[in-house]
Design a protein around this motif. Structure first.
Motif, mmCIF file in Angstrom:
data_model
loop_
_atom_site.group_PDB
_atom_site.id
_atom_site.type_symbol
_atom_site.label_atom_id
_atom_site.label_comp_id
_atom_site.label_asym_id
_atom_site.label_seq_id
_atom_site.Cartn_x
_atom_site.Cartn_y
_atom_site.Cartn_z
ATOM 1 N N LEU A 193 0.816 -1.208 0.000
ATOM 2 C CA LEU A 193 0.000 0.000 0.000
ATOM 3 C C LEU A 193 0.851 1.261 0.000
ATOM 4 C CD1 LEU A 193 -2.853 -0.970 2.513
ATOM 5 C CD2 LEU A 193 -2.943 -0.905 0.024
ATOM 6 N N SER A 194 2.127 1.122 -0.294
ATOM 7 C CA SER A 194 3.019 2.275 -0.302
ATOM 8 C C SER A 194 2.722 3.172 -1.494
ATOM 9 C CB SER A 194 4.474 1.798 -0.357
ATOM 10 O OG SER A 194 5.344 2.900 -0.529
ATOM 11 N N LEU A 195 2.841 4.478 -1.283
ATOM 12 C CA LEU A 195 2.646 5.462 -2.346
ATOM 13 C C LEU A 195 3.948 5.828 -3.038
ATOM 14 C CD1 LEU A 195 0.065 7.857 -0.620
ATOM 15 C CD2 LEU A 195 -0.381 6.046 -2.282
ATOM 16 N N GLY A 196 5.047 5.190 -2.666
ATOM 17 C CA GLY A 196 6.321 5.464 -3.308
ATOM 18 C C GLY A 196 6.997 6.692 -2.725
ATOM 19 N N ARG A 197 8.102 7.085 -3.371
ATOM 20 C CA ARG A 197 8.857 8.241 -2.915
ATOM 21 C C ARG A 197 8.266 9.524 -3.492
ATOM 22 N NH1 ARG A 197 15.109 6.180 -3.978
ATOM 23 N NH2 ARG A 197 15.037 4.326 -2.614
ATOM 24 N N ASN A 198 8.197 10.539 -2.658
ATOM 25 C CA ASN A 198 7.741 11.872 -3.077
ATOM 26 C C ASN A 198 6.446 11.827 -3.893
ATOM 27 O OD1 ASN A 198 10.171 12.971 -1.974
ATOM 28 N ND2 ASN A 198 11.248 12.488 -3.886
ATOM 29 N N PRO A 199 5.402 11.232 -3.355
ATOM 30 C CA PRO A 199 4.162 11.136 -4.143
ATOM 31 C C PRO A 199 3.547 12.505 -4.441
ATOM 32 C CG PRO A 199 3.784 10.480 -1.865
ATOM 33 C CD PRO A 199 5.257 10.634 -2.016
ATOM 34 N N VAL A 200 3.666 13.456 -3.497
ATOM 35 C CA VAL A 200 3.055 14.778 -3.719
ATOM 36 C C VAL A 200 3.777 15.510 -4.846
ATOM 37 C CG1 VAL A 200 2.550 17.007 -2.671
ATOM 38 C CG2 VAL A 200 2.263 14.911 -1.327
ATOM 39 N N ALA A 201 5.120 15.489 -4.811
ATOM 40 C CA ALA A 201 5.884 16.173 -5.859
ATOM 41 C C ALA A 201 5.626 15.529 -7.222
ATOM 42 C CB ALA A 201 7.374 16.126 -5.525
ATOM 43 N N ASN A 202 5.569 14.206 -7.261
ATOM 44 C CA ASN A 202 5.296 13.525 -8.527
ATOM 45 C C ASN A 202 3.891 13.845 -9.033
ATOM 46 O OD1 ASN A 202 7.811 12.329 -8.466
ATOM 47 N ND2 ASN A 202 7.081 10.488 -7.416
ATOM 48 N N LEU A 203 2.950 13.924 -8.110
ATOM 49 C CA LEU A 203 1.576 14.243 -8.496
ATOM 50 C C LEU A 203 1.492 15.649 -9.082
ATOM 51 C CD1 LEU A 203 -1.473 13.683 -8.553
ATOM 52 C CD2 LEU A 203 -1.579 14.504 -6.187
ATOM 53 N N LEU A 204 2.123 16.616 -8.417
ATOM 54 C CA LEU A 204 2.073 17.993 -8.908
ATOM 55 C C LEU A 204 2.740 18.112 -10.280
ATOM 56 C CD1 LEU A 204 2.844 19.959 -5.611
ATOM 57 C CD2 LEU A 204 0.635 19.656 -6.745
ATOM 58 N N LYS A 205 3.849 17.417 -10.475
ATOM 59 C CA LYS A 205 4.533 17.459 -11.762
ATOM 60 C C LYS A 205 3.659 16.865 -12.863
ATOM 61 C CE LYS A 205 8.657 15.803 -14.164
ATOM 62 N NZ LYS A 205 9.884 14.981 -14.073
ATOM 63 N N THR A 206 3.034 15.733 -12.577
ATOM 64 C CA THR A 206 2.189 15.087 -13.575
ATOM 65 C C THR A 206 0.970 15.942 -13.906
ATOM 66 O OG1 THR A 206 2.894 12.917 -12.762
ATOM 67 C CG2 THR A 206 0.911 12.993 -14.123
ATOM 68 N N VAL A 207 0.346 16.505 -12.880
ATOM 69 C CA VAL A 207 -0.820 17.369 -13.108
ATOM 70 C C VAL A 207 -0.433 18.572 -13.956
ATOM 71 C CG1 VAL A 207 -2.475 18.903 -11.984
ATOM 72 C CG2 VAL A 207 -2.064 16.616 -11.054
ATOM 73 N N GLY A 208 0.746 19.139 -13.688
ATOM 74 C CA GLY A 208 1.201 20.279 -14.473
ATOM 75 C C GLY A 208 1.382 19.936 -15.939
ATOM 76 N N GLU A 209 1.906 18.735 -16.227
ATOM 77 C CA GLU A 209 2.096 18.323 -17.614
ATOM 78 C C GLU A 209 0.762 17.994 -18.283
ATOM 79 O OE1 GLU A 209 4.866 15.138 -17.457
ATOM 80 O OE2 GLU A 209 6.569 16.427 -16.929
ATOM 81 N N PHE A 210 -0.171 17.392 -17.532
ATOM 82 C CA PHE A 210 -1.493 17.118 -18.081
ATOM 83 C C PHE A 210 -2.256 18.410 -18.367
ATOM 84 C CE2 PHE A 210 -1.244 12.630 -16.833
ATOM 85 C CZ PHE A 210 -1.945 12.038 -17.870
ATOM 86 N N ALA A 211 -1.976 19.446 -17.610
ATOM 87 C CA ALA A 211 -2.684 20.725 -17.784
ATOM 88 C C ALA A 211 -2.267 21.446 -19.062
ATOM 89 C CB ALA A 211 -2.440 21.629 -16.583
ATOM 90 N N ASN A 212 -1.275 20.909 -19.762
ATOM 91 C CA ASN A 212 -0.818 21.524 -21.010
ATOM 92 C C ASN A 212 -0.936 20.498 -22.138
ATOM 93 O OD1 ASN A 212 0.310 23.419 -22.771
ATOM 94 N ND2 ASN A 212 2.385 22.656 -22.398
ATOM 95 N N PRO A 213 -2.170 20.161 -22.573
ATOM 96 C CA PRO A 213 -2.343 19.157 -23.619
ATOM 97 C C PRO A 213 -1.663 19.587 -24.908
ATOM 98 C CG PRO A 213 -4.404 20.326 -23.197
ATOM 99 C CD PRO A 213 -3.450 20.720 -22.116
ATOM 100 N N SER A 214 -1.177 18.605 -25.642
ATOM 101 C CA SER A 214 -0.319 18.893 -26.790
ATOM 102 C C SER A 214 -1.051 19.609 -27.914
ATOM 103 C CB SER A 214 0.283 17.582 -27.314
ATOM 104 O OG SER A 214 -0.734 16.732 -27.816
ATOM 105 N N PHE A 215 -2.386 19.472 -28.021
ATOM 106 C CA PHE A 215 -3.083 20.093 -29.141
ATOM 107 C C PHE A 215 -2.983 21.615 -29.116
ATOM 108 C CE2 PHE A 215 -6.435 20.201 -25.946
ATOM 109 C CZ PHE A 215 -7.065 21.415 -26.184
ATOM 110 N N LEU A 216 -2.645 22.182 -27.955
ATOM 111 C CA LEU A 216 -2.473 23.636 -27.879
ATOM 112 C C LEU A 216 -1.296 24.113 -28.721
ATOM 113 C CD1 LEU A 216 -3.086 24.212 -24.049
ATOM 114 C CD2 LEU A 216 -4.684 24.597 -25.936
ATOM 115 N N ASP A 217 -0.372 23.189 -29.030
ATOM 116 C CA ASP A 217 0.780 23.566 -29.859
ATOM 117 C C ASP A 217 0.371 23.951 -31.271
ATOM 118 O OD1 ASP A 217 2.542 23.221 -27.797
ATOM 119 O OD2 ASP A 217 3.253 21.251 -28.441
#
Length: 297
Positions: free
Chosen positions: A44-68
């Motif tokens: 049931l471990s969330l791994g290392r630095n789950p909050v930082a990884n979550l914020l990084k992933t959310v930030g990348e998802f918030a910029n979908p590629s079609f905007l290019d």
């Protein structure tokens, strides 16, 4: 005491409030056992630095590629460690090409889901007629049909796809067959339940004049259950559109292939674009199928 009487008595024990509480307790114990064993195995471990990884992933998802297509760098330089320019890329043109491929993949996914759903409905209908208890099909045939429906419904579409890719090769054909075989079990169950909900008076009236089994089905059963059949078909079809996006992961083509590529290369912006297309596609189909079901009701 007959087997039917024992079954009715057993069911009656769980039909009241005490029976419901007992079943709830069993469910709670099952959940506790699942959590306890996973915790003991340290799963049931969330791994290392789950909050930082979550914020990084959310930030990348918030910029979908079609905007290019509108905001992408038209002169993006890729450089080596020593500063040498390796290549220059126009992100707007690259993304336009990607969106064109995304459109073709979406059409492939729709074709897989549509043809697979139709195949499943055609295969499931005769088996539903055999398993519907009120049509009184010969017991050996009814048991065989029910067994086939239970088996196909129990095996996931992805498993069927893995086997069929090895048989017919990569491409949409494997996806269509996988969708059809798994959906056959679902269609058969839904169609049989629709038939069993019929008023038997009309069926008995047709039988009483010496009608054959085919005549009974097409004159008494089919007109009554057709709206429910269409509603069930739309429901399973909608589900298969979502399910068919996964089949690309095993080589059946469509949107799943683009999902595999995006996740393998950690291109979360492109994955966000693909997921947006899936959500829009499923939402549009849900709205259309809801209108059709309302028209039939």
């Amino acid at each position: 005491m007959s087997p039917r009487a024992r079954t009715s008595r057993f069911i009656g024990k769980f039909s009241g409030r005490l029976g419901f509480l007992g079943l709830t307790l069993v469910y709670v114990l099952l959940v506790a056992a699942c959590l306890g064993t996973l915790a003991r195995e340290d799963e049931l471990s969330l791994g290392r630095n789950p909050v930082a990884n979550l914020l990084k992933t959310v930030g990348e998802f918030a910029n979908p590629s079609f905007l290019d297509v509108w905001f992408g760098n038209t002169h993006l330089e890729y450089k080596s460690d020593d500063g040498t320019v390796l290549r220059v890329e126009n992100r707007q043109e690259v993304e336009m090409d990607y969106l064109a491929g995304l459109g073709r993949a979406t059409w492939t996914t729709i074709r897989i889901a549509t043809l697979g759903s139709l195949l499943g409905a055609l295969l499931g209908l005769p088996l539903a007629v055999l398993t519907a208890r009120n049509l009184a099909a010969p017991k050996p045939l009814a048991w065989l049909a029910k067994g086939v429906l239970d088996v196909t419904r129990s095996i996931h579409t992805l498993v069927f796809g893995l086997v069929l890719v090895g048989i017919v090769g990569l491409g949409p054909t494997a996806g269509i067959l996988a969708i059809g075989l798994h959906s056959m079990g679902t269609y058969g169950k839904l169609f049989a339940e629709a038939i069993e909900s019929l008023d038997m008076a009309a069926i008995d009236a047709v039988r009483s004049v010496g009608a054959t089994s085919d005549q009974v089905f097409f004159n008494a059963v089919w007109p009554s259950v057709l709206p429910q059949f269409v509603s069930s078909h739309l429901y399973v079809w909608e589900f298969n559109i979502r399910d068919s996006t996964i089949l690309g992961l095993i080589g059946a083509g469509g949107l799943g292939l683009l999902i595999t590529e995006a996740t393998a290369l950690f291109q979360w912006g492109r994955l966000a674009t693909v997921l947006i297309v899936i959500v829009l596609m499923v939402s549009a189909f849900d709205a259309i199928s809801r209108r059709i079901r309302q028209a039939l009701s």
